[in-house]
Design a protein around this motif. Sequence first.
Motif, short mmCIF file in Angstrom:
data_model
loop_
_atom_site.label_atom_id
_atom_site.label_comp_id
_atom_site.label_asym_id
_atom_site.label_seq_id
_atom_site.Cartn_x
_atom_site.Cartn_y
_atom_site.Cartn_z
N GLY A 172 0.82 -1.22 0.00
CA GLY A 172 0.00 0.00 0.00
C GLY A 172 0.84 1.25 0.00
N ARG A 173 0.26 2.32 0.42
CA ARG A 173 0.96 3.62 0.43
C ARG A 173 1.97 3.69 1.55
N GLY A 174 2.97 4.56 1.35
CA GLY A 174 3.87 4.87 2.45
C GLY A 174 5.04 3.92 2.56
N THR A 175 5.81 4.07 3.66
CA THR A 175 6.99 3.23 3.87
C THR A 175 6.57 2.00 4.67
N VAL A 176 7.55 1.16 4.84
CA VAL A 176 7.24 -0.11 5.51
C VAL A 176 6.76 0.10 6.94
N ASP A 177 7.19 1.18 7.58
CA ASP A 177 6.80 1.40 8.97
C ASP A 177 5.46 2.14 9.09
N ASP A 178 4.96 2.66 8.01
CA ASP A 178 3.69 3.39 8.07
C ASP A 178 2.52 2.42 8.15
N PRO A 179 1.42 2.87 8.80
CA PRO A 179 0.22 2.02 8.78
C PRO A 179 -0.39 2.03 7.39
N ASP A 180 -1.28 1.07 7.14
CA ASP A 180 -1.97 1.03 5.85
C ASP A 180 -3.08 2.09 5.86
N PHE A 181 -3.27 2.74 4.73
CA PHE A 181 -4.30 3.77 4.62
C PHE A 181 -5.44 3.30 3.75
N THR A 182 -6.63 3.65 4.18
CA THR A 182 -7.78 3.40 3.32
C THR A 182 -8.22 4.74 2.76
N VAL A 183 -8.42 4.82 1.44
CA VAL A 183 -8.82 6.09 0.80
C VAL A 183 -10.25 6.41 1.18
N GLY A 184 -10.46 7.62 1.60
CA GLY A 184 -11.83 8.06 1.84
C GLY A 184 -12.28 7.95 3.26
N ARG A 185 -11.38 7.57 4.18
CA ARG A 185 -11.77 7.58 5.60
C ARG A 185 -10.54 7.82 6.45
N PRO A 186 -10.76 8.42 7.63
CA PRO A 186 -9.59 8.72 8.45
C PRO A 186 -8.86 7.44 8.84
N GLY A 187 -7.56 7.58 9.03
CA GLY A 187 -6.77 6.40 9.43
C GLY A 187 -7.14 5.92 10.82
N VAL A 188 -7.08 4.61 11.04
CA VAL A 188 -7.40 4.04 12.36
C VAL A 188 -6.22 3.19 12.83
N GLU A 189 -5.77 3.42 14.03
CA GLU A 189 -4.68 2.59 14.60
C GLU A 189 -5.29 1.30 15.14
#
Length: 1013
Positions: free
Chosen positions: A884-901
Amino acid sequence: MMGSRKVRNTALATWSALFLILAPHAARAADGETAPARDPKQAIDEAYTAKIQNYTTAPYFTSPLVSYLPASKNVPTPEAVLGDIAGAPGVLPYAEDVYKYMRLLEKTTPCVKVFSIGTTEEGREMIAVAVSSPENLKNLEENRARLGKLADPRTIKLDDAEADKLVAEVVPVYYITGTIHSPETGAPTALMEMAYRLAVDESPYIREIRDGTITLITPVVEVDGRDRMVDLYRWHLAHPKDFYPPLIYWGKYVAHDNNRDAMGVTLKLTENVLNTYVGWKAQVLHDLHESVPYLYDNTVGDGPYNAWVDPILTDEWQMIGARNVADMTKFGMPGVFTHGDFDTWSPGYLMFIAAMHNGISRLYETFGNGGADTQERTLDPEEYSRTWYRQNPPLPKVLWSQRDNNNYEQTGLLTSLHYFNENKRLFLKNFYLKAKRSVMKPSQEGPAAYVLPADESRLSLQAELLRVLEKQAVEISRAKSAFTVSLPVKKEKPKKDTKDNKETDKEKKPAPTTKDFPAGSYIVRMDQPYARIADALLDHQYWSPDDPQKTPYDDTGWTFGELFGVQVARVTDLRVLDVAMERVTEVHALGGVKGDGPVFAINNDAEPALATLRYKLKDAGVEAAEEPFEGGGKKFNRGSFVIRSVNRADLDRAAADLGLQVVALGAAPSVKTHPVRAARVALVHTWLSTQTEGWWRLALDDLKIPYNYISTQTIAKIDDLNAKYDVILFPPVGFSSGPTAIINGMPTAWGNPLPWKNTPETPNLVGKNDSTDDMRPGLGWDGLAKLQAFVRKGGVLLTATDTSRFATEIGLVPGVSTHASERMKIVGSVVGTRLVDGGSPIAYGYDEKVSAYCDNGPIFSLSSIAGARGRRRLGNESHSRPTGRGTVDDPDFTVGRPGVEAPEEPTYEIWEAPPVTDEQRRNGFRVIPPADRARVIFRYADQKDLLISGLVEGGNEIAQHPAVVDVPSGSGHVVLFSVNPVYRGETRGTYSMVLNTILNFDSLNAGRKLAEK
Ligand SMILES: [Zn+2]
């Protein structure tokens, strides 16, 4: 075809005429060697000879050495005692009858002398019979003194010329031992007849042996087991249509493992043979077994060879073995070979007493029927196949008799004796050279010595280890003052070949280090004739997973310092030999009471002697401290004894005996304590096998810990186990010990009962062990229920290896599961364990790191959910993020909704149960309450630290998994071992894990910290 009776009889008739007519001339053959043939001038015993031929089932199952019996006017043949000839069908003599015959020989010929060499655990006599010329027997002592100089070259200042003089004049000793394995029944009669032949036969071939060599014979090594075996055979003869009971007990303690005691020397038979071998300064120890068709001289065996023996010996193995095969092949005897699947790595075998004391170890496997019946025998293809080392293999199917077996045993031995005698100057010189090279060990190969330091915290265990060395005839010294040695610098393996590394390596060049030892430290010098055995026992072993030998024959590691839990320093610095020291003739750890006061404290260092003391002072008030404390200027570990209401003199005497140091205190320490009780112990055995539990009995007897010895059948018959016992030990079963076998026993739906009890027919069967009307029933479901009730009502059940597997698989311990290994191979190795819960009484006295014996132990995993299997993990798991988006340490992002830890994943160690999740707690009736969960006391070390000695392959499967687990159940406990803490008298360092469990049986929850949820 060989199986056909008709063909056999025809062949037999032709053949018997053949040997009598073709008795070759008793002269030297053209090759310069004496022909193996009878003296035509000496009369033969016609009747005896006819029976030999009658009982031999095929013409090629004999040789010109044993196809006749020479006659004698004065000397009786074995028939005098047996009522028939040696090897006759239906005839198996008790040891007593064998001795009676040997003593008849002693009375009637000056060529035989009988010596008593000690007694067995059950009080039966062991003997050694010397056969040689009257002159040799008259000069035994002078000869022994000369042999003694070759055995200890220091006495002749390692002077080869002096040795040569001795070699030219001494008479060597060839020691033969029979029937250490009780179902292997042929040797006693073979050795009776052979003693007769050696004493009376006038053929030059035999006369040369008689005049040139002293043949020493112990016809029965396992005397207790022999008498049981003869009982069973008589029972079988009296009930020919019935199945007969398998020989469940051999000696008092162990069965087949009696031939694995040459390291620990815990059995009387080992001690008696060792003393005889070393006392006679013998050159060869040749041990007779029966399992392989028709004669496997496993002297040569297979690799890997034991790494501590002198290469001179391994050459001797090849010489003697190859010649033995050649001689018997020339006689036309099929199935004689010397290379095979037996590796010569472990020094635990009886014959290895010779290999470890500068002699020659030898072992025959001949073919036995487990009794004296003549039977049709069908072999497996791998047994009769022709291979490069077995060009004349055994036949696929034959009629086989005890006489055939006796023919092979005697022919092998007589050709060996003759070849040995012909080349005795070579072998005697080798005997001297091996001793000399042993004395030169410090400068030639190292080490210089092993040091057992005086500041050892486990002095009584140190003394036990030294006593093993004493039994092995190893000299022990004690330093008169403190000393220092330099330690070898361990070479680090070069890392990646980069510039950076090279530079840092240079900077980090390790400085030589030194080690100080206090005065009074024990020094085992390696410049002594029997240094080899000390070196082999105290050193570390390494069996490579890449070794071409994929099926080690026995244990691969045994390092005694590790298994005894005491410090042993391998010192290569030669200066250690110059330290002022004195010889110690009897090792004893100093013990007794010091100081003043009414309360006595003994530090707990996991010494088994503590348990002995507890039982000895049965009426004393003994408490265990649950936390460390200080008193009388000394530090005391958790679990240390605090003793009150005891007579000081009694305590002093007992502690002095046991090598325990007691400190008298003015007042009891203020830490929390609980009672240490002399628990009532039952030790449970099955009627399937008593092989492995025997070592537990031996250890308890040795420590004078009382116990009731009961079978799984008895468990089922006792209504209230708790009324009789506090602790039930269920040691490993070994052979065929699956959970269903323990419950079901042997098949009862058909066949006859298999009694194990004393009757007029079987007066020796029971000895001091257990009895039953029928060996077949197992624990039964009733017994299992009784065992479960015992635990729930407060009893402690202790299991190890296969009985731990039994407890987990049968559902006695919810939350603990075992996993089958896939590639793991830990074959009798010393492995590292780590202390997990030092607050548990089971761990009292132990350090963070404990070495233990493991033989593919069960892989435990824990769960806090009843009915769920614990997850088995192989090293670190990687929860990697998805693509997905970002670097290996970033969480996965879903398009169209705020990120959730995501909530953080709970972490836990491999030996722990995974923390209970919120999901599992929803209507969590399966969640085991914290107080009922398994408590890990020790775990296996990390993979890189797992191997201490021996073979560890695929260790990642068991690394970090629990090694000792305490599982509460109702108000009692099941304590599970994956390692085997009590084994072959070699694992004294882990005995206290069992003894702690016994002594603290009603306080096992002490020091326990419960999980919050
Ligand atoms: Zn055997």
